[in-house]
Scaffold this motif. Sequence first.
Motif, PDB file in Angstrom:
ATOM      1  N   ASP A   9       0.813  -1.218   0.000  1.00  0.00           N
ATOM      2  CA  ASP A   9       0.000   0.000   0.000  1.00  0.00           C
ATOM      3  C   ASP A   9       0.848   1.272   0.000  1.00  0.00           C
ATOM      4  O   ASP A   9       0.313   2.374  -0.044  1.00  0.00           O
ATOM      5  N   ASP A  10       2.173   1.129   0.036  1.00  0.00           N
ATOM      6  CA  ASP A  10       3.073   2.285  -0.033  1.00  0.00           C
ATOM      7  C   ASP A  10       3.242   2.656  -1.507  1.00  0.00           C
ATOM      8  O   ASP A  10       4.072   2.078  -2.211  1.00  0.00           O
ATOM      9  N   THR A  11       2.446   3.611  -1.974  1.00  0.00           N
ATOM     10  CA  THR A  11       2.412   3.930  -3.403  1.00  0.00           C
ATOM     11  C   THR A  11       3.736   4.482  -3.914  1.00  0.00           C
ATOM     12  O   THR A  11       4.134   4.193  -5.050  1.00  0.00           O
ATOM     13  N   GLU A  12       4.419   5.271  -3.094  1.00  0.00           N
ATOM     14  CA  GLU A  12       5.704   5.839  -3.539  1.00  0.00           C
ATOM     15  C   GLU A  12       6.743   4.743  -3.722  1.00  0.00           C
ATOM     16  O   GLU A  12       7.450   4.694  -4.732  1.00  0.00           O
ATOM     17  N   THR A  14       6.117   1.545  -4.141  1.00  0.00           N
ATOM     18  CA  THR A  14       5.656   0.665  -5.213  1.00  0.00           C
ATOM     19  C   THR A  14       6.037   1.217  -6.581  1.00  0.00           C
ATOM     20  O   THR A  14       6.476   0.472  -7.465  1.00  0.00           O
ATOM     21  N   ALA A  15       5.883   2.526  -6.759  1.00  0.00           N
ATOM     22  CA  ALA A  15       6.232   3.149  -8.038  1.00  0.00           C
ATOM     23  C   ALA A  15       7.728   3.019  -8.304  1.00  0.00           C
ATOM     24  O   ALA A  15       8.155   2.718  -9.431  1.00  0.00           O
ATOM     25  N   THR A  30       0.688  -4.316  -9.918  1.00  0.00           N
ATOM     26  CA  THR A  30       0.674  -3.850  -8.539  1.00  0.00           C
ATOM     27  C   THR A  30      -0.732  -3.838  -7.963  1.00  0.00           C
ATOM     28  O   THR A  30      -1.723  -3.746  -8.691  1.00  0.00           O
ATOM     29  N   ALA A  32      -2.569  -2.195  -4.160  1.00  0.00           N
ATOM     30  CA  ALA A  32      -2.406  -1.564  -2.856  1.00  0.00           C
ATOM     31  C   ALA A  32      -3.286  -2.209  -1.799  1.00  0.00           C
ATOM     32  O   ALA A  32      -3.243  -1.831  -0.629  1.00  0.00           O
TER      33      ALA A  32
END
Length: 227
Positions: A9-12, A14-15, A30, A32
């Motif tokens: 759920d850590d979008t930064e 993950t990107a 991906t 989240a």
Amino acid sequence: MPKVLLIDDDTELTALLSEYLEEEGFEVETSADARVGIAGAADQSADIIVLDVMMPRMNGIDALQRIRRLGDVPILMLTAKGDDIDRISGLNFGADDYVAKPCSPGELVARIRAILRRAGSRFGDENVLHVGNLILHPAGRTAQWQGKPLELTGAEFNILEVLARNAGQLVPKQDISRRAFGRALTPFDRRIDVHISSVRQKLGTRGDGTSWIRSIRGQGYQLVQEL
């Protein structure tokens, strides 16, 4: 192309990891939300799943148990640094390995390749980096310099790998930090400079007395390509 299902759920983060994995030749999907990720795992199209332990709605350990009931796809857990309980639980419930966060993208890729190799996947072959007299083995995290073993700390290996993948090009310090350590560089943070200084000493100097790693003040570093 091996497919990675990344559930975090850590979008930064993950990107960042997705970009790095894609540059390394992986296809990335991906999610989240662990429950959505489980649904994605059900179609069994992923070659490996990277699963974060700490997530809202459903934690990674519960998700791991449900995914394991669906099949035997390799699973790499992302755990909190120093949290032995999560690591032990994950391994007991069928995880293949774990990486403590924050982790470098390079370390994550190395662990993924190692797991795929152990699983007998055709995607587990090691991607050796060869730049002149420098040889890096990302999967084994070992290095050779001028035909001899090069002893590096984990942080030094991460940084040198980033520079080697961009040999001959200027790499901004912010990019080095994100790729080597998985996080942004904060103001007055000198850790990269310190590690670079150590790597320079281990590589020695070129014939003209200059360093193999050039620095451009206020911008970044460059590994000399003519090795």
